[in-house]
Design a protein around this motif. Structure first.
Motif, mmCIF file in Angstrom:
data_model
loop_
_atom_site.group_PDB
_atom_site.id
_atom_site.type_symbol
_atom_site.label_atom_id
_atom_site.label_comp_id
_atom_site.label_asym_id
_atom_site.label_seq_id
_atom_site.Cartn_x
_atom_site.Cartn_y
_atom_site.Cartn_z
ATOM 1 N N GLY A 34 72.084 68.961 157.977
ATOM 2 C CA GLY A 34 71.916 70.417 158.017
ATOM 3 C C GLY A 34 72.429 71.102 156.755
ATOM 4 O O GLY A 34 72.098 72.262 156.493
ATOM 5 N N ASN A 35 73.228 70.407 155.945
ATOM 6 C CA ASN A 35 73.788 71.019 154.731
ATOM 7 C C ASN A 35 72.864 70.888 153.525
ATOM 8 O O ASN A 35 73.171 71.420 152.461
ATOM 9 C CB ASN A 35 75.126 70.352 154.367
ATOM 10 C CG ASN A 35 76.218 70.714 155.348
ATOM 11 O OD1 ASN A 35 75.999 71.541 156.230
ATOM 12 N ND2 ASN A 35 77.373 70.100 155.220
ATOM 13 N N ASN A 36 71.756 70.142 153.668
ATOM 14 C CA ASN A 36 70.901 69.911 152.496
ATOM 15 C C ASN A 36 70.233 71.208 152.037
ATOM 16 O O ASN A 36 69.587 71.896 152.822
ATOM 17 C CB ASN A 36 69.824 68.866 152.823
ATOM 18 C CG ASN A 36 69.039 68.479 151.582
ATOM 19 O OD1 ASN A 36 68.364 69.304 150.986
ATOM 20 N ND2 ASN A 36 69.162 67.241 151.175
ATOM 21 N N ARG A 37 70.370 71.525 150.737
ATOM 22 C CA ARG A 37 69.763 72.758 150.211
ATOM 23 C C ARG A 37 68.833 72.462 149.049
ATOM 24 O O ARG A 37 68.605 73.319 148.211
ATOM 25 C CB ARG A 37 70.839 73.741 149.729
ATOM 26 C CG ARG A 37 71.698 74.390 150.744
ATOM 27 C CD ARG A 37 71.131 75.312 151.774
ATOM 28 N NE ARG A 37 69.906 76.025 151.587
ATOM 29 C CZ ARG A 37 69.323 76.712 152.576
ATOM 30 N NH1 ARG A 37 69.849 76.758 153.778
ATOM 31 N NH2 ARG A 37 68.203 77.354 152.358
ATOM 32 N N SER A 38 68.301 71.247 148.961
ATOM 33 C CA SER A 38 67.336 71.004 147.891
ATOM 34 C C SER A 38 66.127 70.258 148.439
ATOM 35 O O SER A 38 65.051 70.834 148.586
ATOM 36 C CB SER A 38 67.989 70.239 146.738
ATOM 37 O OG SER A 38 67.125 70.209 145.641
ATOM 38 N N SER A 39 66.306 68.983 148.780
ATOM 39 C CA SER A 39 65.153 68.203 149.244
ATOM 40 C C SER A 39 64.486 68.854 150.455
ATOM 41 O O SER A 39 63.257 68.853 150.571
ATOM 42 C CB SER A 39 65.596 66.782 149.599
ATOM 43 O OG SER A 39 66.185 66.160 148.483
#
Ligand SMILES: Cc1cc2nc3c(=O)[nH]c(=O)nc-3n(C[C@H](O)[C@H](O)[C@H](O)COP(=O)(O)OP(=O)(O)OC[C@H]3O[C@@H](n4cnc5c(N)ncnc54)[C@H](O)[C@@H]3O)c2cc1C
Length: 350
Positions: A34-39
């Motif tokens: 939930g923390n991913n901010r690119s892929s």
């Protein structure tokens, strides 16, 4: 005990985990998805002719050969669908531009990627293309969230994924062993995108903010349209429009300015009416020379990095994850232009 502890399961960590598993290595991957901010934000577009100047992308032949092998192979192995090859159409804005492209298309190295040059409008019912346009081959998109989820499901099945936000204070490492919480590994690989770590604080990963819109169209575009923005298919009648490039204001929110910019450019490109249904922001992990960063830490051979995928993670990750996996298993060198040691002057200052 595993061979590699991988921190981060974006495009970099996912491709690398796959490559290492294919080579018979044991991995343990840590992330909080939930923390991913690119892929997770990426439109997933791949296109060998890019940039404002529309030039052939660096290492295009090698990278595109690799990605056209890699994603279908993963799809087939995991019985999933996330790879969508599709031509891309870039309308011309003038007769002069038509003529320039006639010239470029005669060059043998460009012929591989140019499908057709239209000198009159062909998609005028959907896009503004009064001067015709360029159809580019070997383009398409990867549904990145589905790709990441497919890899994660595989890792979970192998008991090789943990939802854990890596806490550096709990890491211990010697030249032969990594110990973190209850995990032990021979080496640790940081695929953490723009998240800073102490160990890699001198690696020059710079965030480049990007925003996208999700729009609804009642008519299906015949191909991927790209001029000022790209319009990439999503679920059903939803399409991703992107993206902005913001180096100064890195606020972790969507902005009215980006919405206006993307909506204006979409109207300039598309004839079709559209409705904005969502907006999102993300941070691309870029490097000063726009090349990935691979290799080991200057003080520890078993502390590794795979980062700097910048604006082109979809096309860079398959080839460079294979190169890194081959280097780790002793069968290849890292290309000097992507080796993290090109930044060693920064380390000596830190
Ligand atoms: C708006 C936008 C549009 C884009 N469109 C495209 C496109 O169309 N085509 C394309 O090729 N590229 C595109 N990109 C670029 C692409 O998204 C990146 O190149 C790629 O996602 C980088 O992947 P990565 O794995 O290095 O980083 P990330 O995707 O950021 O992955 C890093 C992972 O590490 C995890 N992590 C970090 N720190 C820790 C920690 N301490 N503990 C545990 N986990 C941790 C994070 O949760 C994250 O999942 C776009 C990017 C943006 C922002």
């Amino acid at each position: 005990m595993v061979d590699y502890l991988i921190v981060g399961q974006g495009l970099a960590g996912s491709c690398l985990a796959w490559q290492l598993l294919q080579r018979g290595k044991r991995v343990q991957v840590l992330d909080v998805p939930g923390n991913n901010r690119s892929s997770m934000i990426a439109a997933g577009l791949f296109n060998p002719i890019t940039g404002k100047l529309m030039s052939r992308t660096w290492l295009a032949e090698t990278l595109f050969q690799s990605l056209f092998d890699f994603y279908p192979q993963v799809e087939q192995n995991l019985n999933q669908k996330f790879f969508y090859p599709m031509p891309l159409y870039r309308p011309f804005l003038s007769v002069q531009e038509q003529n320039e492209w006639m010239g470029y298309s005669a060059q043998p190295e460009n012929q591989k990627f140019i499908d057709h040059i239209h000198t009159t409008s062909v998609y005028g019912d959907q896009a503004h293309d009064a001067f015709g346009g360029l159809v580019i081959k070997q383009c398409g998109y990867v549904d990145v969230p589905v790709f990441l989820q497919s890899i994660r499901t595989l890792l979970v099945q192998q008991n090789a994924f943990a939802e854990d936000w890596f806490d550096e204070t709990q890491l211990q490492h010697t030249p032969t062993e990594i110990s973190y919480k209850h995990w032990k590994a021979s080496a640790i690989i940081f695929c953490t995108g723009t998240s800073k770590t102490n160990l890699w604080k001198a690696a020059p990963v710079k965030p480049l903010k990007g925003e996208t819109l999700t729009i609804k169209l009642n008519e299906k575009p015949k191909l991927i349209y790209n001029r000022g923005v790209y319009i990439v298919p999503g679920k059903e009648n939803l399409y991703k429009v992107g993206a902005t490039y913001e180096t100064q204001n890195l606020s972790e929110v969507i902005t009215e300015a980006a919405r206006f910019e993307l909506a204006t450019r979409t109207s300039e490109l598309l004839m079709l009416p559209f409705e904005i249904v969502d907006q999102n922001w993300g941070m691309r992990p870029t490097s000063p020379d726009r090349r990935p960063m691979l290799g080991h830490h200057p003080n520890s051979k078993n502390v590794i990095i795979f980062n700097g995928l910048g604006t082109k993670g979809v096309s860079l990750a398959p080839y460079f994850s294979a190169q890194l996996a081959n280097w780790l298993t002793g069968s290849a060198e890292i290309l000097p232009t992507v080796n993290i040691n090109r930044f060693k002057a920064l380390y000596s200052k830190s």
